[in-house]
Enzyme design. Structure first.
Site, PDB file in Angstrom:
ATOM      1  N   HIS A  96      14.409  34.751   8.308  1.00  0.00           N
ATOM      2  CA  HIS A  96      15.606  34.196   7.663  1.00  0.00           C
ATOM      3  C   HIS A  96      16.609  33.730   8.702  1.00  0.00           C
ATOM      4  CE1 HIS A  96      18.299  33.625   4.278  1.00  0.00           C
ATOM      5  NE2 HIS A  96      19.259  34.271   4.940  1.00  0.00           N
TER       6      HIS A  96
ATOM      7  N   GLY B   9       0.833  -1.197   0.000  1.00  0.00           N
ATOM      8  CA  GLY B   9       0.000   0.000   0.000  1.00  0.00           C
ATOM      9  C   GLY B   9       0.863   1.240   0.000  1.00  0.00           C
TER      10      GLY B   9
ATOM     11  N   GLY C 225      -0.443   4.559   0.307  1.00  0.00           N
ATOM     12  CA  GLY C 225      -1.066   5.738   0.882  1.00  0.00           C
ATOM     13  C   GLY C 225      -0.145   6.306   1.935  1.00  0.00           C
TER      14      GLY C 225
END
Length: 518
Positions: A491, A221, A223
């Protein structure tokens, strides 16, 4: 429920709230309780506690049926016990292992030659935390005057709930009545209908308390559950392989999903594309032989693993609720509700993962449960807004998003009416250990016209959930590209990259930055 009916209900509730919900001993209420909640997960607990805080008499049922390998847990639902919380802790453990290696480049004297985690110790630590949350939850229910019964409740009729008060053999069933009932039983992982799947495989319900090391693991799977499990297993030093039936992260933005898969491949996690399992067999040495087929080439193959983990989706737990007796309409394995979470029976509601067609996320369940309780018992009118819900996939480079995918925006508005601002970026902390920045990428999906309202934001990189959470509030408040680019970034952070998005896909310009400070 229609708007008129909702307003009538709200007015009726407001009148009752003004009179107070305290019942005198001499009074004989029509029902045993004002609210019975079926399910002790995020949605059910939030609804139950909020209703009790409004003065309602509340009873909450919760029962966890053990998994095929015997895993069981306490109150709190999937998120606390076998979902978000243990997943994030395992994710953190994986990141810490990576950080130790990076520390050497930063000047730390770390002997990383024999660095390896203690799986059993990690599992114990995770489970100890979960048990502490279970205990706090029980105490919180008691303090908030919510009655709790560790039993599976089911409908006898639309106002009557039947349950067995004891797990002892031969225990008699009991019944209670309630003016309102909220179904919040959530879901559990699916197993494929192939030989050996149930007997020999495990799911996310088991992995966080798994006693033995997973070893070489096949994760079936692709997902978010499958990818997250594969990634923390890789980070902890094991060997996961991901089997993909069709595409990675169905329902998410395709470009971002493909980037995430590429990042995982670069980190040494192989994918078996367009492949489905056919059978699982126990070998003489105890390992698991998995037979599979590539649906594109029709070629059959097989390989041997220590663990097989099914992550092929979840199903709603409606089977034992006897919803037919109450007249509640369902679709597939979910309950159909309207905008006010009301089912086809006006006094029966459903919230959380059990409802059809809504996001299956813990914060969604919690807020929906609280808002419902306020409408029922505090005269409120606010409905749950299921649009523009942010979410994160906790892989080593996390993927977080809010709003529309690029494909959805184009499908709804047309390609000529959509502008996509995008860019790669270089996290400052990646420079010294020379970590790959190849998949650090973000984009804003916006309207072409006017100030360019933003319809979706997508980000792959460090602490993606922390980055997107604030932008999610901005998007719900009508964020535009003009406002975003007029915002001064902090920043050096990765979140500031959203304030620097000046290159559009339509322009064809290179979205790779030359410098971080100009």
């Amino acid at each position: 429920m229609s708007t008129i009916k909702l307003l009538r209900t709200s007015s009726h509730n407001a009148l009752r709230t003004s009179r107070g919900w305290c019942r005198h001993a001499a009074s004989r209420p029509r029902y045993d309780y004002d609210l019975v909640v079926l399910g002790g997960g995020s949605a059910g607990l939030a609804c139950a506690k909020e209703a009790a805080g409004c003065g309602a008499r509340v009873l909450c049922f919760d029962y966890v049926k053990p998994t095929p390998v015997g895993t069981k847990w306490g109150i709190g639902g999937t998120c606390v016990n076998v979902g978000c919380i243990p997943k994030k802790l395992m994710h953190q453990a994986s990141l810490l292992g990576e950080a130790v290696h990076e520390a050497v480049a930063y000047g730390w004297n770390v002997d990383d030659k024999n660095l390896r985690p203690d799986w059993r110790k990690l599992v114990r630590s995770v489970q100890n935390h979960i048990k502490s949350v279970n205990w706090v939850t029980r105490v919180d229910l008691r303090d908030k005057k919510v009655e709790y019964v560790n039993s599976m409740g089911s409908f006898r009729d639309s106002h009557t709930i039947e349950y067995v008060a004891s797990t002892s053999p031969g225990a008699e069933s009991r019944q209670v009545t309630s003016e309102y009932v909220v179904v919040a039983v959530g879901g559990r992982p699916r197993y494929p209908d192939i030989p050996g799947a149930v007997e020999l495989g495990i799911t996310s319900d088991d992995i966080f308390s798994y006693e033995r090391e997973p070893g070489r693991t096949l994760v079936v799977g692709a997902g978010y559950v499958g990818l997250e499990c594969a990634c923390f297993l890789k980070g902890l030093g094991y060997e996961p392989t991901v089997m993909v039936r069709s595409i990675v992260l169905r329902g998410f933005d395709r470009q971002m999903s493909d980037l995430l898969a590429a990042m995982m491949t670069e980190r040494g996690i192989p994918f078996l594309g367009t492949t489905i399992p056919k059978a699982v067999e126990r070998q003489a040495d105890g390992r698991l032989l998995v037979r599979y087929r590539n649906t594109t080439t029709q070629a059959d193959g097989s390989d041997v693993f220590d663990t097989v983990l099914w992550a092929i989706g979840r199903k709603g737990l409606i089977e034992e609720l006897n919803l037919e007796a109450a007249g509640v309409r369902t679709q597939d394995d979910k309950i159909v509700v309207d905008a006010a979470e009301a089912t086809s029976v006006p006094h029966i509601f459903a919230v959380g993962d059990i409802i059809f067609g809504r996001p299956e996320l813990t914060p969604v369940a919690i807020l929906a449960g609280r808002l419902l309780a306020r409408r029922l018992f505090a005269g409120a009118t606010q409905l749950m807004d299921y649009d523009d819900v942010a979410t994160t996939v906790f892989t080593p480079l996390e993927y977080s998003c809010v709003g529309m995918s690029e494909e959805t925006a184009i499908a709804l508005r047309g390609a000529d009416n959509i502008e996509v601002f995008h860019g790669y970026y270089k996290p400052t902390e990646f420079f010294i250990p020379q970590k790959s920045v190849r998949h650090c990428y973000l984009k804003a999906v916006a309207e072409v016209s006017g100030d360019q309202k933003i319809l979706g934001l997508h980000y792959i990189g460090p602490v993606a959930g922390e980055v997107i959470q604030g932008f999610a509030a901005a998007l719900k408040s009508g964020l535009t590209v003009k406002t975003l680019l007029n915002t001064v970034g902090i920043h050096p952070t990765t979140a500031e990259e959203f304030t620097r998005l000046s290159i559009t896909k339509r322009s064809g310009r290179d979205p790779t930055p030359a410098s971080c400070c100009s």
